[in-house]
Write an enzyme that holds these catalytic residues in place. Sequence first.
Site, PDB file in Angstrom:
ATOM      1  N   PRO A   1       0.833  -1.196   0.000  1.00 37.74           N
ATOM      2  CA  PRO A   1       0.000   0.000   0.000  1.00 37.74           C
ATOM      3  C   PRO A   1       0.871   1.250   0.000  1.00 37.74           C
ATOM      4  CG  PRO A   1       0.022  -1.023   2.172  1.00 37.74           C
ATOM      5  CD  PRO A   1       0.784  -1.926   1.275  1.00 37.74           C
TER       6      PRO A   1
ATOM      7  N   GLY B   1       4.190   4.302   5.546  1.00 36.39           N
ATOM      8  CA  GLY B   1       5.394   4.326   6.383  1.00 36.39           C
ATOM      9  C   GLY B   1       6.283   3.128   6.140  1.00 36.39           C
TER      10      GLY B   1
ATOM     11  N   GLY C   1       8.208   2.767   3.411  1.00 34.63           N
ATOM     12  CA  GLY C   1       9.261   3.095   2.452  1.00 34.63           C
ATOM     13  C   GLY C   1       8.818   3.047   1.005  1.00 34.63           C
TER      14      GLY C   1
ATOM     15  N   ALA D   1      10.591   5.549  -1.531  1.00 34.33           N
ATOM     16  CA  ALA D   1      11.961   5.165  -1.907  1.00 34.33           C
ATOM     17  C   ALA D   1      11.940   3.919  -2.791  1.00 34.33           C
ATOM     18  CB  ALA D   1      12.798   4.918  -0.656  1.00 34.33           C
ATOM     19  N   ALA D   2      11.064   2.970  -2.464  1.00 35.74           N
ATOM     20  CA  ALA D   2      10.976   1.738  -3.257  1.00 35.74           C
ATOM     21  C   ALA D   2      10.519   2.056  -4.683  1.00 35.74           C
ATOM     22  CB  ALA D   2      10.006   0.757  -2.594  1.00 35.74           C
TER      23      ALA D   2
ATOM     24  N   ASP E   1      15.823   5.072   3.930  1.00 35.13           N
ATOM     25  CA  ASP E   1      14.823   4.388   3.108  1.00 35.13           C
ATOM     26  C   ASP E   1      15.388   4.004   1.737  1.00 35.13           C
ATOM     27  OD1 ASP E   1      13.182   4.913   5.224  1.00 35.13           O
ATOM     28  OD2 ASP E   1      11.565   5.804   4.037  1.00 35.13           O
TER      29      ASP E   1
HETATM   30  C1  MEV Z   1      11.086   7.431   7.437  1.00 35.88           C
HETATM   31  O1  MEV Z   1      10.958   6.093   6.990  1.00 35.88           O
HETATM   32  C2  MEV Z   1      12.131   7.522   8.505  1.00 35.88           C
HETATM   33  C3  MEV Z   1      12.375   8.906   9.068  1.00 35.88           C
HETATM   34  O2  MEV Z   1      13.421   8.767  10.029  1.00 35.88           O
HETATM   35  C4  MEV Z   1      12.758   9.891   8.000  1.00 35.88           C
HETATM   36  C5  MEV Z   1      14.122   9.623   7.419  1.00 35.88           C
HETATM   37  O3  MEV Z   1      14.945   8.920   8.022  1.00 35.88           O
HETATM   38  O4  MEV Z   1      14.386  10.146   6.328  1.00 35.88           O
HETATM   39  C6  MEV Z   1      11.156   9.431   9.792  1.00 35.88           C
END
Ligand code: MEV
Length: 307
Positions: A95, A99, A101, A104-105, A146
């Site tokens: 989804p 949160g 990633g 980035a993926a 990420d």
């Molecule tokens: C996001 O997956 C993690 C954070 O620490 C942001 C980052 O590290 O860029 C919230």
Amino acid sequence: GTQEWAAGHGKVILLGEHAVVYGRHAIAAPLPLAIRARVEDARDGTTLLIPRWGIEQRLQQPARPGSFLQSLTLLLERLGLSQRALHIQVAPEMPRAMGLGGSAALAVAVIRALDRHCALGLDDASVCALAFECEKIAHGTPSGVDNTVATHGQALLYRRGEPATIRPLALKQPLPLVIGLSGSESLTARMVARVRQAWLQHPARYERIFDEIDVLTRHALDALEAHDLGELGELMNICQGQLNALQVSSPEIEELVQLAREHGALGAKLTGGGGGGAVIALCPDNGARVARAMRDAGYQALEVCFG
Ligand code: MEV
């Protein structure tokens, strides 16, 4: 099949989110879920198609600030492909904005697909660096964790810097985790910005919280080494308290954490940026029970192995 498609891995952060933006350590691992992408030549203009997320867009200027289309425009420029007409197809197994990633993926998958189709000869370091540029567009001030996990697809200890410190982690045994999805979008960019605002106003106060999270993360490394899951769960629980101090939790996250602990998780905390998104629960014995409790409360839950 999608096997020949290029892939970028989703991730979970076990401990260290937010503090990692301020030079502390984070422990992260890829998820068995990835985002896959494929590129073909097109007749006219470049299009981005992500059917599962309901996205069908034509590359046109100017893209909405912070959008993946803006990242894509930058990528095509950097790779010298702005004048090509390309059809970019994306198949996410996860989804969006949870949160895990996803941004980035997505970047890594598309960069690798462009690399393959256009025979650019990019190595992992270049893929990771380009994905970091996309993360800056999506998140403002990312730590780089990420895009690093999305590129390398390996459990690691991460610390930002020039160059970033990346220590691959070989876990004795994979960790059984339940991921609970809050159902509301993870507001990573907004949460990272909020923490920065607070830190700018009270640097000493927030540096102490980041230090405290760093201590937990380093103790977690020892616990992983010893495969001491009781200790690891305890550290996760304390870390959730620190994340709460940073005000990146939400009522749904708190409910999921509570449900997990009540139904036998050794520890539970939010993962990633927070403000919504996902919770991870360490469940060596009661994974099915914890997942069921989350589903009964109306959330989605996935059982996965970390590392
Ligand atoms: C996001 O997956 C993690 C954070 O620490 C942001 C980052 O590290 O860029 C919230």
